[in-house]
Every structure is written in structure tokens, then in C-alpha cells.
Design a protein around this motif. Structure first.
Motif, PDB file in Angstrom:
ATOM      1  N   UNK A 139       0.882  -1.175   0.000  1.00  0.00           N
ATOM      2  CA  UNK A 139       0.000   0.000   0.000  1.00  0.00           C
ATOM      3  C   UNK A 139       0.915   1.219   0.000  1.00  0.00           C
ATOM      4  N   UNK A 140       0.900   1.957  -1.112  1.00  0.00           N
ATOM      5  CA  UNK A 140       1.742   3.129  -1.266  1.00  0.00           C
ATOM      6  C   UNK A 140       0.949   4.393  -0.978  1.00  0.00           C
ATOM      7  N   UNK A 141       1.549   5.288  -0.215  1.00  0.00           N
ATOM      8  CA  UNK A 141       0.984   6.613  -0.027  1.00  0.00           C
ATOM      9  C   UNK A 141       1.842   7.571  -0.841  1.00  0.00           C
ATOM     10  N   UNK A 142       1.194   8.260  -1.765  1.00  0.00           N
ATOM     11  CA  UNK A 142       1.900   9.189  -2.648  1.00  0.00           C
ATOM     12  C   UNK A 142       2.119  10.514  -1.930  1.00  0.00           C
ATOM     13  N   UNK A 162      -3.511   7.111  -2.579  1.00  0.00           N
ATOM     14  CA  UNK A 162      -3.184   5.744  -2.160  1.00  0.00           C
ATOM     15  C   UNK A 162      -3.238   4.835  -3.378  1.00  0.00           C
ATOM     16  N   UNK A 163      -2.206   4.002  -3.525  1.00  0.00           N
ATOM     17  CA  UNK A 163      -2.160   2.994  -4.583  1.00  0.00           C
ATOM     18  C   UNK A 163      -1.822   1.661  -3.926  1.00  0.00           C
ATOM     19  N   UNK A 178       7.166  -7.787 -11.910  1.00  0.00           N
ATOM     20  CA  UNK A 178       5.954  -7.227 -12.496  1.00  0.00           C
ATOM     21  C   UNK A 178       4.915  -7.136 -11.390  1.00  0.00           C
ATOM     22  N   UNK A 179       4.162  -6.057 -11.425  1.00  0.00           N
ATOM     23  CA  UNK A 179       3.128  -5.827 -10.421  1.00  0.00           C
ATOM     24  C   UNK A 179       1.905  -5.211 -11.086  1.00  0.00           C
ATOM     25  N   UNK A 180       0.798  -5.231 -10.376  1.00  0.00           N
ATOM     26  CA  UNK A 180      -0.451  -4.712 -10.903  1.00  0.00           C
ATOM     27  C   UNK A 180      -1.187  -3.930  -9.824  1.00  0.00           C
ATOM     28  N   UNK A 181      -2.001  -2.977 -10.254  1.00  0.00           N
ATOM     29  CA  UNK A 181      -2.866  -2.279  -9.310  1.00  0.00           C
ATOM     30  C   UNK A 181      -3.948  -3.246  -8.848  1.00  0.00           C
ATOM     31  N   UNK A 182      -4.282  -3.152  -7.571  1.00  0.00           N
ATOM     32  CA  UNK A 182      -5.451  -3.855  -7.046  1.00  0.00           C
ATOM     33  C   UNK A 182      -6.341  -2.798  -6.406  1.00  0.00           C
ATOM     34  N   UNK A 183      -7.598  -3.042  -6.406  1.00  0.00           N
ATOM     35  CA  UNK A 183      -8.564  -2.091  -5.855  1.00  0.00           C
ATOM     36  C   UNK A 183      -8.545  -0.788  -6.669  1.00  0.00           C
ATOM     37  N   UNK A 184      -9.039   0.270  -6.081  1.00  0.00           N
ATOM     38  CA  UNK A 184      -9.092   1.558  -6.769  1.00  0.00           C
ATOM     39  C   UNK A 184      -7.720   2.218  -6.756  1.00  0.00           C
ATOM     40  N   UNK A 185      -7.557   3.177  -7.683  1.00  0.00           N
ATOM     41  CA  UNK A 185      -6.308   3.925  -7.742  1.00  0.00           C
ATOM     42  C   UNK A 185      -6.638   5.365  -8.120  1.00  0.00           C
ATOM     43  N   UNK A 186      -5.793   6.310  -7.764  1.00  0.00           N
ATOM     44  CA  UNK A 186      -6.109   7.716  -8.023  1.00  0.00           C
ATOM     45  C   UNK A 186      -5.970   8.119  -9.493  1.00  0.00           C
TER      46      UNK A 186
END
Length: 145
Positions: A52-55, A60-61, A76-84
């Protein structure tokens, strides 16, 4: 589908750069746009881990590690849930390779994403230059370019 991309040469060995980049929960140590990172599922260095990244702007990503390849020095990674950013789908890869004639590292970072057509150009620039390009520049600075 847009494919933002950035690359650069970092004045250090590929192994030294990979040691920094590989830490999935370690972005705040070298990418200024990331205020903090917290593993909320799984453990460091394991496929399936979620960070969980806080920009810097408070956004939040949440991202999930979907591949980790130490031999290729990539993940490799992917967004999960909502993103800004309003992306419906986002998959990104960062890779560190040796520059064999100089002993330096070649870093490349890219993604593919789905978003509203009107947002694609802005997001492509943001990801390629604002995230990947600035991250590679931060690695160059960290290793003394």
C-alpha cells in the motif's frame, strides 16, 4: 493500449542496482513521489505480496507483486482495488540489466494500462516521465551520476 516506457543507464553494477530496486516494499527509499509503503499482504520478495503506497499528494495505490525473477532482475506488479489515476487495468514491469561494455546497469520500466481514452495521453506522460523516468533519475543520483 498505452505502453509508457522509460530507460536509463545507472553508474553501478546491475547487481547493486537490483539490490535496491528488488525490495518491493522499498520504493520510499529511492523514489521521492512515494511518501510511504506498507506490506499489507504476503511478505517481502514473495509473489502475491501486496504493498500500500501513499503518494506525496496523499493518494493511495495498492499494488500486488505478480512475478519476481532474480535471474532476469525484473518484477511485475499490478494495481489492485481503486487507484487515483482512474486505471481499470494496470500492469507494470521494472528490469535491471548489465551494460556489458561498461559494467553499468541499464534500467527499464514500463506498463500497459486501460483508462478512459481522454486520459490516456496524460497518464502515459505521468507514468513514463513522472514515475519511471524520475525513478531512474533517482537511481542515477543515488549511485553517483
Amino acid at each position: 493500449m498505452p505502453r509508457p516506457y522509460a530507460s536509463g543507464v545507472v553508474p553501478a553494477s546491475a547487481d547493486a542496482v537490483w539490490e535496491v530496486v528488488r525490495e518491493f516494499d522499498g520504493l520510499p527509499a529511492w523514489l521521492a513521489a512515494i511518501e510511504s509503503s506498507e506490506l499489507i499482504a504476503g511478505s517481502e520478495g514473495t509473489v502475491g505480496a501486496v504493498r500500500r503506497l501513499t503518494l506525496g499528494d496523499g493518494g493511495i495505490v495498492t499494488e500486488k507483486l505478480i512475478t519476481l525473477d532474480d535471474a532476469d532482475r525484473s518484477y511485475t506488479y499490478t494495481f489492485v482495488d481503486e487507484n487515483p489515476f482512474g486505471c481499470r487495468r494496470y500492469v507494470s514491469t521494472v528490469r535491471v540489466a548489465p551494460v556489458t561494455d561498461t559494467g553499468q546497469a541499464f534500467v527499464e520500466w514500463w506498463s500497459e494500462f486501460d483508462a478512459e481514452g481522454a486520459d490516456e495521453e496524460k497518464l502515459t506522460d505521468l507514468f513514463a516521465n513522472g514515475v519511471y523516468g524520475s525513478g531512474i533519475a533517482a537511481l542515477q543520483e543515488r549511485f553517483g551520476k
